[in-house]
Write a protein that holds these residues in place. Structure first.
Motif, PDB file in Angstrom:
ATOM      1  N   ILE A 409      46.352  43.394  43.170  1.00  0.00           N
ATOM      2  CA  ILE A 409      44.850  42.867  43.440  1.00  0.00           C
ATOM      3  C   ILE A 409      44.487  41.753  42.699  1.00  0.00           C
ATOM      4  O   ILE A 409      44.828  41.538  41.561  1.00  0.00           O
ATOM      5  CB  ILE A 409      44.020  44.211  43.419  1.00  0.00           C
ATOM      6  N   TRP A 410      43.595  40.911  43.079  1.00  0.00           N
ATOM      7  CA  TRP A 410      43.181  39.868  42.408  1.00  0.00           C
ATOM      8  C   TRP A 410      41.980  40.214  41.532  1.00  0.00           C
ATOM      9  O   TRP A 410      41.304  41.252  41.354  1.00  0.00           O
ATOM     10  CB  TRP A 410      42.429  38.793  43.419  1.00  0.00           C
ATOM     11  N   HIS A 411      41.689  39.165  40.488  1.00  0.00           N
ATOM     12  CA  HIS A 411      40.825  39.590  39.310  1.00  0.00           C
ATOM     13  C   HIS A 411      40.111  38.226  39.080  1.00  0.00           C
ATOM     14  O   HIS A 411      40.715  37.428  38.666  1.00  0.00           O
ATOM     15  CB  HIS A 411      41.576  40.260  37.969  1.00  0.00           C
ATOM     16  N   PRO A 412      38.843  38.387  39.080  1.00  0.00           N
ATOM     17  CA  PRO A 412      38.068  37.286  38.515  1.00  0.00           C
ATOM     18  C   PRO A 412      37.790  37.551  36.919  1.00  0.00           C
ATOM     19  O   PRO A 412      37.109  38.340  36.481  1.00  0.00           O
ATOM     20  CB  PRO A 412      36.766  37.211  39.260  1.00  0.00           C
ATOM     21  N   HIS A 457      36.770  39.803  30.179  1.00  0.00           N
ATOM     22  CA  HIS A 457      37.007  41.087  31.275  1.00  0.00           C
ATOM     23  C   HIS A 457      37.099  40.349  32.528  1.00  0.00           C
ATOM     24  O   HIS A 457      36.525  39.389  32.961  1.00  0.00           O
ATOM     25  CB  HIS A 457      35.700  42.127  31.011  1.00  0.00           C
ATOM     26  N   CYS A 458      37.548  41.446  33.329  1.00  0.00           N
ATOM     27  CA  CYS A 458      37.497  41.432  34.718  1.00  0.00           C
ATOM     28  C   CYS A 458      36.134  41.375  35.464  1.00  0.00           C
ATOM     29  O   CYS A 458      35.416  42.301  34.732  1.00  0.00           O
ATOM     30  CB  CYS A 458      38.519  42.152  35.629  1.00  0.00           C
ATOM     31  N   HIS A 459      35.731  40.762  36.221  1.00  0.00           N
ATOM     32  CA  HIS A 459      34.260  40.824  36.631  1.00  0.00           C
ATOM     33  C   HIS A 459      34.316  41.719  37.904  1.00  0.00           C
ATOM     34  O   HIS A 459      33.325  41.816  38.711  1.00  0.00           O
ATOM     35  CB  HIS A 459      33.571  39.650  36.889  1.00  0.00           C
ATOM     36  N   ASN A 460      35.483  42.240  38.258  1.00  0.00           N
ATOM     37  CA  ASN A 460      35.235  43.549  39.268  1.00  0.00           C
ATOM     38  C   ASN A 460      34.666  44.580  38.302  1.00  0.00           C
ATOM     39  O   ASN A 460      35.421  45.112  37.455  1.00  0.00           O
ATOM     40  CB  ASN A 460      36.561  43.758  39.580  1.00  0.00           C
ATOM     41  N   LEU A 461      33.570  45.215  38.723  1.00  0.00           N
ATOM     42  CA  LEU A 461      33.057  45.901  37.597  1.00  0.00           C
ATOM     43  C   LEU A 461      33.588  47.323  37.458  1.00  0.00           C
ATOM     44  O   LEU A 461      33.917  48.092  36.354  1.00  0.00           O
ATOM     45  CB  LEU A 461      31.528  46.256  38.129  1.00  0.00           C
ATOM     46  N   TYR A 462      34.608  47.806  38.668  1.00  0.00           N
ATOM     47  CA  TYR A 462      35.231  48.957  38.479  1.00  0.00           C
ATOM     48  C   TYR A 462      36.530  48.805  37.639  1.00  0.00           C
ATOM     49  O   TYR A 462      36.665  49.725  36.818  1.00  0.00           O
ATOM     50  CB  TYR A 462      35.601  49.249  39.810  1.00  0.00           C
ATOM     51  N   HIS A 463      37.034  47.540  37.672  1.00  0.00           N
ATOM     52  CA  HIS A 463      38.172  47.331  36.785  1.00  0.00           C
ATOM     53  C   HIS A 463      37.575  47.227  35.322  1.00  0.00           C
ATOM     54  O   HIS A 463      38.385  47.839  34.461  1.00  0.00           O
ATOM     55  CB  HIS A 463      38.848  46.104  37.202  1.00  0.00           C
ATOM     56  N   SER A 464      36.580  46.700  35.104  1.00  0.00           N
ATOM     57  CA  SER A 464      36.180  46.559  33.624  1.00  0.00           C
ATOM     58  C   SER A 464      35.817  47.592  33.135  1.00  0.00           C
ATOM     59  O   SER A 464      36.208  48.224  31.748  1.00  0.00           O
ATOM     60  CB  SER A 464      34.976  45.344  33.474  1.00  0.00           C
ATOM     61  N   GLY A 467      38.836  49.642  32.079  1.00  0.00           N
ATOM     62  CA  GLY A 467      39.621  49.354  30.802  1.00  0.00           C
ATOM     63  C   GLY A 467      40.141  47.842  30.741  1.00  0.00           C
ATOM     64  O   GLY A 467      40.429  47.316  30.054  1.00  0.00           O
ATOM     65  N   MET A 468      39.822  47.064  31.920  1.00  0.00           N
ATOM     66  CA  MET A 468      40.297  45.768  31.980  1.00  0.00           C
ATOM     67  C   MET A 468      39.347  44.842  31.195  1.00  0.00           C
ATOM     68  O   MET A 468      38.513  43.996  31.768  1.00  0.00           O
ATOM     69  CB  MET A 468      40.409  45.104  33.362  1.00  0.00           C
ATOM     70  N   MET A 469      39.202  44.801  29.841  1.00  0.00           N
ATOM     71  CA  MET A 469      38.358  44.180  29.076  1.00  0.00           C
ATOM     72  C   MET A 469      39.147  44.000  27.745  1.00  0.00           C
ATOM     73  O   MET A 469      39.829  45.033  27.142  1.00  0.00           O
ATOM     74  CB  MET A 469      36.976  44.695  29.081  1.00  0.00           C
TER      75      MET A 469
HETATM   76 CU   LIG Z   1      39.811  43.040  38.021  1.00  0.00          CU
END
Ligand SMILES: [Cu+2]
Length: 490
Positions: A409-412, A457-464, A467-469
Motif C-alpha cells: 500500500i502507498w504511504h504519504p 511518519h506516515c500520514h495515513n492516520l491508521y498506519h501512524s 507504529g509507522m512513525m
Molecule cells: Cu502509511
C-alpha cells in the motif's frame, strides 16, 4: 528559531499582483470562497481561539455527532502574513487530551503540537500556541492526538506572501476529507478492528498509486465539510483566474482532483512554489497540499475529487454564470486525462536547496506486520528494532533520507518542522509530505536548520497510530522532553 523567510523572487512566469480589493466570503454552506479581484490579507499577526469539543456537524444531507473545532467542519480558516505571528489559544473541550499541530510550518519545536514535545492538553485545559510563520503557502492545522484528526478536528491555515508574485482574481480554499465519524462507528473503533485483524482486507481497485488504495470504506467524502448531496458552491466571474488551494485532510484516502472543462496550472505543492506545469488532473495524498490556477469558463462546473481506488467521490461546484448545476455523478473527462506525476514537478529556483553533498544518508523502510495489524518505519529492512526509531542529526548538516516502501500500500511520508527537496538539491519539488508507492524508493534532502525533536511518519492516520512513525532529533540524545508516540486505545 528558524531562519528568516526565504527570498521570494518573482520568476519569469509570474506577474505582479494587480491592484484591487477583495472580500473573502464564508458562504452559508460553509465553503470558503472569494469574490472579485483577490488581494491576500496582509495583517502581520493573527489571533484565533480554538475550542475543540464534541457536538454535531451538518455535513450536507445529514447531521453527525463528532469532535471538531467550533461548530463546523473544517475549523476556522486561519490566515496570517509570512513573517507574522500566529497566536492560537487552545481551550480543550474534548473528553480526551489533545494537541494542535501546524502541518508543514517551519516553526519553533515547542509549538509543533506533537505529543512528543508537549504534554497533551488535558480535558478542560488550555495551551497558547504562539509562533512565527516564516514561509508563505497553503497549510493546515489538526489534532495530533489519537484518531481525532479522522473525526473532524482540523482546519485550513493560509500564510500570505506580502510580495505575492502570482496574479489572480479569486481564491478557493478546498479542504478534502474522508468521513466516517458519527455514521454508526468511530475512527477509534475502525482502528481497533484494523489492529485486531478483523477489518475486511481492502479491495484492490485499479488505481494510479499501485497496490491497495486504503483500508477504510468511508460512507462520505467531503469538500469543506459537505457531502455531494449538498455541495459547496464557489463563485466567480467568467474569465477570472482563480487560485485553488487544495488540502487533503483525510486519514486514509488519496483524491484525484479535476475541474470539469478546465486544465490546472500547478504552482505550488506543500506551500512551496514549483515551476508551473499544466495537467488535467492530479492526485493528492493525506497531508499534501497543491495550489493550482485555473482560468474560469462561463457556466456551472463540477469540481470533483475522486477517492482514488475507492469508487467514491467528493464534489463541489464552481459557478460563474446562471444555469443548472451538474449532478454529483457527472462524468468528468479530465479525471482520465493528463495526470500530474511527481517526476514532472521541480522546485521554483527561488526555493531550491543550495547544491551540496549530503553529510549523512539514512535509509528508511516502510513495513507492515501480519495482515496490516501493525506498521513500521525503521532503518533496517528486516527485524525492526524494539521501540521507536530516532534519527540523530546535527545542526547544519545536509541530511539525505531514502524511503523504501516494502508494503502493498502507498504511504504519504510527512516530516515535521522541515521542508525537504525531493530528489535532492536543485531537482524535485520542496515538500513536507511525499507519496511513496509499493516497491518504490523516494530520496529527499533537507537542511538540518530547525533544532528539536520532530516526528517523521506516515500520514495515513491508521498506519501512524499502529507504529509507522519515527523521530528526527538534533543531537545524540533528545534535548527536550519526549514522550511515547502512540495513543492507541483512546
Ligand atoms: Cu502509511
Amino acid at each position: 528559531m528558524p531562519e528568516p523567510s526565504r527570498p521570494s523572487h518573482p520568476g519569469p512566469t509570474r506577474r505582479r499582483l494587480l491592484q484591487g480589493t477583495a472580500a473573502v466570503a464564508l458562504t452559508a454552506a460553509g465553503g470558503l470562497a472569494a469574490r472579485g479581484l483577490f488581494r491576500p490579507a496582509l495583517a502581520a499577526d493573527t489571533f484565533q481561539r480554538l475550542a475543540p469539543a464534541p457536538g454535531t456537524a451538518d455535513i450536507g444531507g445529514r447531521t453527525v455527532q463528532t469532535w471538531r473545532f467550533g461548530d463546523a467542519v473544517p475549523g476556522p480558516l486561519i490566515r496570517a502574513a509570512a513573517g507574522g505571528t500566529v497566536w492560537a489559544q487552545l481551550l480543550n473541550g474534548l473528553p480526551d487530551p489533545t494537541t494542535v499541530h501546524w502541518h508543514g510550518v517551519r516553526l519553533a519545536n515547542a509549538m509543533d503540537g506533537a505529543p512528543i514535545t508537549q504534554t497533551p492538553t488535558p480535558p478542560g485545559g488550555s495551551f497558547d500556541y504562539r509562533f512565527t510563520v516564516p514561509d508563505p503557502g497553503t497549510y493546515f492545522y489538526h489534532s495530533h492526538y489519537g484518531m481525532q484528526l479522522d473525526r473532524g478536528v482540523y482546519g485550513p491555515l493560509i500564510v500570505d506572501d506580502p510580495h505575492e508574485p502570482l496574479a489572480y482574481d479569486a481564491e478557493f480554499v478546498v479542504v478534502l476529507d474522508d468521513w466516517i465519524d458519527g455514521t454508526g462507528t468511530t475512527p477509534d473503533a475502525v482502528l481497533a478492528r484494523l489492529h485486531a485483524g478483523t477489518l475486511n482486507p481492502p479491495p484492490m481497485y485499479s488505481n494510479a498509486l499501485g497496490g491497495q488504495a486504503g483500508h477504510v470504506v468511508y460512507p462520505h467524502h467531503l469538500v469543506n465539510g459537505r457531502t455531494p448531496a449538498a455541495p459547496v458552491t464557489f463563485t466567480a466571474s467568467p474569465g477570472q483566474r482563480a487560485r485553488v488551494r487544495l488540502i487533503n485532510a483525510a486519514s486514509d484516502t488519496a483524491y484525484r482532483v479535476a475541474l470539469g472543462g478546465h486544465r490546472l496550472t500547478v504552482t505550488h505543492t506543500d506551500g512551496f512554489p514549483v515551476e508551473h506545469v499544466t495537467a488535467d488532473t492530479l492526485i493528492i495524498g493525506m497531508g499534501e497540499r497543491y495550489d493550482v490556477l485555473v482560468t474560469l469558463k462561463s457556466g456551472v462546473h463540477p469540481l470533483v475529487a475522486e477517492a482514488e481506488g475507492k469508487s467514491a467521490r467528493a464534489f463541489a461546484l464552481v459557478r460563474t454564470a446562471p444555469g443548472t448545476a451538474p449532478p454529483a455523478t457527472v462524468t468528468v473527462p479530465e479525471l482520465s486525462g493528463d495526470l500530474l506525476t511527481l517526476a514532472r514537478l521541480s522546485a521554483d529556483p527561488s526555493v531550491d536547496l543550495p547544491p551540496r553533498q549530503p553529510d549523512q544518508t539514512v535509509r528508511l523502510y516502510l513495513g507492515s506486520g501480519p495482515l496490516g495489524t501493525t506498521w513500521s518505519l525503521t532503518n533496517t529492512p528486516v527485524s525492526p528494532p524494539a521501540g521507536q526509531l530516532r534519527i540523530p542529526v546535527t545542526q547544519g548538516q545536509r541530511v539525505r533520507l531514502t524511503f523504501t516502501n516494502a508494503t502493498q500500500i502507498w504511504h504519504p511520508v510527512h516530516l515535521h518542522g522541515h521542508t525537504y527537496q525531493v530528489g535532492g538539491a536543485g531537482t524535485g519539488p520542496r515538500k513536507d509530505t511525499v507519496i511513496t508507492r509499493p516497491n518504490e524508493t523516494i530520496t529527499v534532502d533537507l537542511d538540518a536548520d530547525n533544532p528539536g525533536e520532530w516526528m517523521l511518519h506516515c500520514h495515513n492516520l491508521y498506519h501512524s497510530e499502529l507504529g509507522m512513525m519515527a523521530t528526527l532529533g538534533y543531537g545524540a540524545t533528545p534535548s527536550v522532553r519526549t514522550a511515547p508516540l502512540q495513543h492507541t486505545g483512546h
